[in-house]
Structures are given as C-alpha cells and as structure tokens.
Enzyme design. Structure first.
Site, PDB file in Angstrom:
ATOM      1  N   LYS A 239      -4.082   7.571 -19.553  1.00 42.36           N
ATOM      2  CA  LYS A 239      -4.235   8.118 -20.890  1.00 42.36           C
ATOM      3  C   LYS A 239      -2.975   7.895 -21.742  1.00 42.36           C
ATOM      4  O   LYS A 239      -2.621   6.766 -22.038  1.00 42.36           O
ATOM      5  CB  LYS A 239      -4.603   9.600 -20.776  1.00 42.36           C
ATOM      6  CG  LYS A 239      -5.737   9.902 -19.792  1.00 42.36           C
ATOM      7  CD  LYS A 239      -7.016   9.168 -20.107  1.00 42.36           C
ATOM      8  CE  LYS A 239      -8.222   9.677 -19.327  1.00 42.36           C
ATOM      9  NZ  LYS A 239      -8.095   9.619 -17.855  1.00 42.36           N
TER      10      LYS A 239
ATOM     11  N   ARG B 231       0.845  -1.203   0.000  1.00 40.42           N
ATOM     12  CA  ARG B 231       0.000   0.000   0.000  1.00 40.42           C
ATOM     13  C   ARG B 231       0.872   1.242   0.000  1.00 40.42           C
ATOM     14  O   ARG B 231       0.498   2.292  -0.510  1.00 40.42           O
ATOM     15  CB  ARG B 231      -0.945   0.014   1.211  1.00 40.42           C
ATOM     16  CG  ARG B 231      -1.687   1.355   1.385  1.00 40.42           C
ATOM     17  CD  ARG B 231      -2.857   1.263   2.348  1.00 40.42           C
ATOM     18  NE  ARG B 231      -2.491   0.731   3.644  1.00 40.42           N
ATOM     19  CZ  ARG B 231      -1.890   1.458   4.622  1.00 40.42           C
ATOM     20  NH1 ARG B 231      -1.548   2.719   4.410  1.00 40.42           N
ATOM     21  NH2 ARG B 231      -1.622   0.901   5.780  1.00 40.42           N
TER      22      ARG B 231
ATOM     23  N   ASP C 154      -1.687  20.031 -14.294  1.00 40.27           N
ATOM     24  CA  ASP C 154      -2.127  18.779 -14.910  1.00 40.27           C
ATOM     25  C   ASP C 154      -1.574  18.761 -16.331  1.00 40.27           C
ATOM     26  O   ASP C 154      -1.977  19.564 -17.180  1.00 40.27           O
ATOM     27  CB  ASP C 154      -3.669  18.714 -14.920  1.00 40.27           C
ATOM     28  CG  ASP C 154      -4.197  17.400 -15.478  1.00 40.27           C
ATOM     29  OD1 ASP C 154      -3.473  16.727 -16.235  1.00 40.27           O
ATOM     30  OD2 ASP C 154      -5.350  17.054 -15.162  1.00 40.27           O
TER      31      ASP C 154
ATOM     32  N   TYR D 271     -10.672  19.648 -16.113  1.00 40.05           N
ATOM     33  CA  TYR D 271     -11.380  18.380 -16.338  1.00 40.05           C
ATOM     34  C   TYR D 271     -12.584  18.279 -15.392  1.00 40.05           C
ATOM     35  O   TYR D 271     -12.548  18.769 -14.258  1.00 40.05           O
ATOM     36  CB  TYR D 271     -10.399  17.232 -16.117  1.00 40.05           C
ATOM     37  CG  TYR D 271     -11.044  15.877 -15.990  1.00 40.05           C
ATOM     38  CD1 TYR D 271     -11.747  15.312 -17.055  1.00 40.05           C
ATOM     39  CD2 TYR D 271     -10.960  15.161 -14.802  1.00 40.05           C
ATOM     40  CE1 TYR D 271     -12.352  14.080 -16.936  1.00 40.05           C
ATOM     41  CE2 TYR D 271     -11.564  13.922 -14.675  1.00 40.05           C
ATOM     42  CZ  TYR D 271     -12.260  13.387 -15.741  1.00 40.05           C
ATOM     43  OH  TYR D 271     -12.865  12.163 -15.610  1.00 40.05           O
TER      44      TYR D 271
END
Length: 393
Positions: free
Chosen positions: A209, A59, A184, A112
């Site tokens: 992406k 984790r 971003d 976004y």
C-alpha cells in the site's frame, strides 16, 4: 547508522542505503540469486548459524530484501525487521508464530477483512481462543485483556471504517498480563504514527500500500523487538512466505518519496472529507481528521497526520453506490489503496470481500460504504470529480 535524530523524509531516502553497493553503485542492486556460495566451509557454517553476516539462501535472507527491512526498521525506530511476500503474509505469519493451541488473542471487530477471516475461521480451527471487542470500547477491551491473553492485536485507523483506538492505553493494559501488542500501521504509515513509541511490541505494514505507493509490487513487513521478530522470522523462513527481491526493490524505491506523498495525501484527504461532510447526498463521512470524528482526540494525540484514506456512506444505499462509482473519472475502481492515483470501492469488493454480507453487517460495515484512497492528484480536481459524480444521483 542511527536515524533517531533525522526526520522521516531523510530516513526514507537513506535507511538501509548509507553504504555504497558493489562496484560503487548508489542504487541497491536486485539480487536474484537463489543461493550464495562459499569457499571456506567454516565461514559458510558460521553464516548458516547466524554467527557471521552473510547470505545462504534467498528464502531466508537476501541482500535486496535486507535494504527494505533496514528502511522500515529505521522509519519505525525498531530493533529488527523482516519482510514477507504480502501484507497478509506478514499478518498471518505473525499470528501463527505467536499463537498456538490454547493461547488467547484479544482484538477488534473492525480489523481488515483478511485479518477478520483469520480471527473468525482459521485461528479457532487451531484451538486458539479469539475474543473480538467493540473497537472503540476501551473499557471492554481492557476488561478482556485483564482476564489474561497472549496477544493483543490492534489496527488503527481501522479498515474501512477509520475507527481509532488508543495504542498507549491498551499497550499498558496488555503488558500488565505480559501480552504481546501487535499493531497494523498500514493506514497511518510510519510518517503519521509510530506504535512502538506508544508501547507496541510489533508493528505490521502491508507494504503493498502506502510504503510502495505505486501499486506495482506486493509485500509485507514486520518490525519491533529483536526477540519477537526473530521468532516470527524463523516461522516465516520455514513457512516460505518470502518476498521476491524485485518486489523488495520496488517497495524500497517507492519508500524514498513516502514523506512527500503522505504529506500531500494527508492534506487532500482532509479537504475531501470536509467537502463530503457537507454534501446532501452523503449520510456519513469517516475520517479521523474531522473534529466531529469520535476518535479525533485520540488520533490527534497519537498521530502527526490523519492519513490518506477516508470512507463515506451514500444516503441511497448500495443502489447509489452502484450508480455513483462508475461516474468517477479520476479514480480507479479497484481493491487496493495507498497509491499515487486515487482508488475507491465498497467493502464488499475490497477490504471485506472474503466475508458474507451478514458478517459485514455484524462488524458494523454498511453496504452503502465507499472506501476512498486519496492519491497525489490535485485535490481541487478530485473534489470536482466527486461533485460531478454525486450530482448524477
């Protein structure tokens, strides 16, 4: 290894992979182990405290994930990097790690849809002061930043309207008030744009992406200042938005062809934008590589390529969108982007599905808009496909 003197194509292949892996493997293994054992308690304790290299629990950190982090770190020339389960995991963890009650963030109206949702609904509910400015009004942005803020969050080119903001200019304004600049960089990719070189403190990618490039794995990455990345990492490891090793492996593998894919997509997107610009059924084309684009001068200054995404509006409104999209034969009608195959869809079902029609209108996103993610297919075939679909309107 220092990759600052190597080109992006070389860095994409070798970043995080300059040493042989266990048993002499030249390909990173997918390490699915949840936990890691130690026979020496002092060594275990030192690794747990970060005083020695090693892994404790996946984790927190993982050998396969580490390869991905080193690769994006090298491509963005960053001090540090950390990975997340999704792109929105990277965005939300970064914002919540940096912004607490009473703090202020200045951003754009054109981010976004998921990011917009954080700004419009989630952050204000935690008493974070959010100011969203007209995206291309740099004077308004500078004026709001000058009032004092803790974070300046930018996205350029924006999703889905491909607006461009001047990173260097706004970073200077932000640093005058000691604000952290987060960019971003998903649409541009590290091949076309490096925000850290322009003054940003942190860079975010939805690795799902272009970095992955094959629509078969989800992830997000953050890189930049070691101090700030560590702060977000500590939030992420407790918050639990950790990427799975198999996803990290697929993204890192996809990144090896990043420069090749982006160069092809840059060239194809420009040709398609030029074709659409002259078509009688199209009212507007949004692509920063067009000299008629309002942000062309800024994009040319801060980008080495204009990207594989464009958007365009049809004259007949959403009725034409509904007729046009199903006629395309070489495009997936789907909600993602940045893949080897072309993908298209309207914001109401893709980038801004979380928002109402009224909110999209407020953000300047017309219902007639189509976002088109250019794949690596032959561009002449894609143009023929677009032409035949437009001829049905």
């Amino acid at each position: 290894m220092d990759f600052s003197n190597y080109q992006k194509g070389t860095t994409s292949v070798w970043g995080g992979e300059t040493e042989l892996f266990p048993d002499g493997a030249i390909t990173p293994p997918i390490v699915n182990s949840v936990t890691y054992g130690y026979k020496d308690l002092d060594e275990w304790h030192n690794v747990a405290l970060g005083k020695a290299e090693g892994y404790i629990y996946s984790r927190n950190t993982n050998p396969t994930v580490h390869v991905l982090e080193e690769k994006i770190k090298a491509l963005e020339n960053a001090e540090a990097a950390t990975a997340f389960a999704t792109g929105m995991g990277a965005i939300s963890n970064t914002l919540f790690a940096l912004l607490t009650s009473g703090k202020r963030v200045v951003s754009l109206k054109d981010t976004y849809g998921g990011t917009s949702k954080l700004f419009l609904d989630f952050l204000p509910s935690y008493q974070v002061n959010v100011t969203l400015c007209d995206t291309t009004d740099h004077e308004q942005l500078e004026a709001e930043i000058a009032k004092g803020c803790d974070v300046v969050y930018l996205e350029t080119p924006t999703n889905p309207t491909l607006k461009v903001v001047d990173i260097e200019r706004l970073a200077k304004a932000a640093h005058q008030v000691n604000a952290v600049v987060v960019v971003d960089n998903t649409f541009a990719t590290p091949v076309n744009q490096n925000p850290l070189k322009l003054g940003a403190d942190l860079v975010i990618h939805s690795a799902t992406k272009f970095l992955c490039g094959h629509s078969d794995a989800m992830g997000g990455v953050l890189c930049g200042s070691a101090e700030l990345v560590k702060k977000v990492f500590q939030f992420r490891e407790i918050n639990g938005a950790s990427i799975h090793p198999e996803s990290a492996y697929l993204i890192a593998r996809g990144m090896k062809t990043l420069e090749l894919r982006i160069e092809r997509q840059n060239a194809s997107a420009l040709k398609i934008a030029q074709f659409l610009k002259g078509h009688e059924k199209v009212s507007d084309v949004f692509y920063p590589g067009l000299e008629t684009h309002p942000g062309y001068a800024i994009a040319k200054k801060q980008m080495s390529g204009f990207g594989g995404i464009l958007s365009f509006a049809l004259k007949g409104g959403y009725d034409d969108v509904r007729k046009f999209l199903p006629q395309l034969k070489l495009v997936h009608l789907a909600a993602s982007l940045g893949s080897v195959s072309s993908i298209a869809g309207p914001p109401r079902t893709t980038s801004h599905v979380e928002l109402t029609e009224e909110q999209r209108k407020h953000l300047g996103i017309p219902e007639s808009l189509i976002r088109y993610s250019v794949g690596i297919e032959n561009v002449e075939d894609l143009i023929k496909d677009l032409d035949q679909a437009l001829s049905t309107l």
